[in-house]
Design a protein around this motif. Structure first.
Motif, mmCIF file in Angstrom:
data_model
loop_
_atom_site.group_PDB
_atom_site.id
_atom_site.type_symbol
_atom_site.label_atom_id
_atom_site.label_comp_id
_atom_site.label_asym_id
_atom_site.label_seq_id
_atom_site.Cartn_x
_atom_site.Cartn_y
_atom_site.Cartn_z
ATOM 1 N N GLY A 174 29.098 55.847 39.172
ATOM 2 C CA GLY A 174 29.187 54.426 38.872
ATOM 3 C C GLY A 174 30.350 54.130 37.941
ATOM 4 O O GLY A 174 31.000 55.026 37.419
ATOM 5 N N GLU A 227 22.077 60.889 39.742
ATOM 6 C CA GLU A 227 23.105 60.019 40.309
ATOM 7 C C GLU A 227 24.371 60.087 39.466
ATOM 8 O O GLU A 227 24.307 60.278 38.250
ATOM 9 C CB GLU A 227 22.626 58.564 40.354
ATOM 10 C CG GLU A 227 21.362 58.341 41.151
ATOM 11 C CD GLU A 227 20.243 57.803 40.290
ATOM 12 O OE1 GLU A 227 19.391 57.071 40.810
ATOM 13 O OE2 GLU A 227 20.229 58.111 39.083
ATOM 14 N N LEU A 235 29.263 56.830 45.091
ATOM 15 C CA LEU A 235 28.133 57.276 44.304
ATOM 16 C C LEU A 235 27.561 58.544 44.928
ATOM 17 O O LEU A 235 27.525 58.665 46.157
ATOM 18 C CB LEU A 235 27.039 56.208 44.241
ATOM 19 C CG LEU A 235 27.474 54.824 43.767
ATOM 20 C CD1 LEU A 235 26.246 53.902 43.701
ATOM 21 C CD2 LEU A 235 28.174 54.880 42.439
ATOM 22 N N TRP A 281 19.492 54.818 48.980
ATOM 23 C CA TRP A 281 20.057 54.094 47.844
ATOM 24 C C TRP A 281 19.459 52.689 47.808
ATOM 25 O O TRP A 281 19.417 52.000 48.832
ATOM 26 C CB TRP A 281 21.569 53.996 47.947
ATOM 27 C CG TRP A 281 22.298 55.266 47.647
ATOM 28 C CD1 TRP A 281 22.789 56.173 48.553
ATOM 29 C CD2 TRP A 281 22.617 55.774 46.358
ATOM 30 N NE1 TRP A 281 23.383 57.220 47.893
ATOM 31 C CE2 TRP A 281 23.294 57.003 46.538
ATOM 32 C CE3 TRP A 281 22.397 55.333 45.049
ATOM 33 C CZ2 TRP A 281 23.762 57.773 45.468
ATOM 34 C CZ3 TRP A 281 22.863 56.091 43.996
ATOM 35 C CH2 TRP A 281 23.528 57.297 44.206
ATOM 36 N N THR A 309 22.599 54.381 38.261
ATOM 37 C CA THR A 309 23.977 54.384 37.795
ATOM 38 C C THR A 309 24.531 52.973 37.965
ATOM 39 O O THR A 309 24.299 52.338 38.997
ATOM 40 C CB THR A 309 24.837 55.425 38.547
ATOM 41 O OG1 THR A 309 26.156 55.465 37.998
ATOM 42 C CG2 THR A 309 24.926 55.144 40.043
#
Length: 122
Positions: free
Chosen positions: A8, A5, A19, A35, A116
């Motif tokens: 962020g 990932e 993201l 997610w 993240t």
């Protein structure tokens, strides 16, 4: 198998973030990519997902209209576009994968990224 990932960060209310999740080590074309997020002191919750073999996407009701997903399961990628971020969106965001259609239960996802962090504050 790994899920990586990125994207962020710390933003202010009303800002946007994207993201990204990249799956490595397996063909995810027959998998759902999703997610989830977990805020401090709260349970992990479903946010959005892209179903296997192009079966469609799903976004949880609380962020519908602000968050969306894009990507290509055939390319092992899933992006989460977040607009109009609010302090209550502050959480660790995780990419996850399961074999089968979209479901909201995190225990049914078999591969997870490290997460993240997204922090929304003024």
């Amino acid at each position: 198998v790994r899920l990586l990932e990125s994207g962020g960060g710390s933003v202010q209310p009303g800002d946007s973030l994207r993201l990204s999740c990249e799956g490595i080590g397996r063909d995810f074309s027959r998998y759902t990519m999703a997610w989830f997020r977990q805020a401090p002191g709260k349970e992990r919750e479903f946010v959005a997902a892209s179903g296997w073999s192009g079966t469609g996407t799903n976004v949880t009701e609380s962020v519908k209209g602000l968050f969306s997903v894009s990507g290509d399961n055939n390319e092992n990628t899933l992006n989460l576009h977040m607009d109009g971020l609010k302090p209550e969106d502050t959480a660790a965001y995780y990419c996850a994968v399961r074999f089968g259609p979209i479901i909201y239960t995190d225990s049914r996802y078999i591969y997870w990224g490290q997460g993240t962090q997204v922090t929304v504050s003024s």
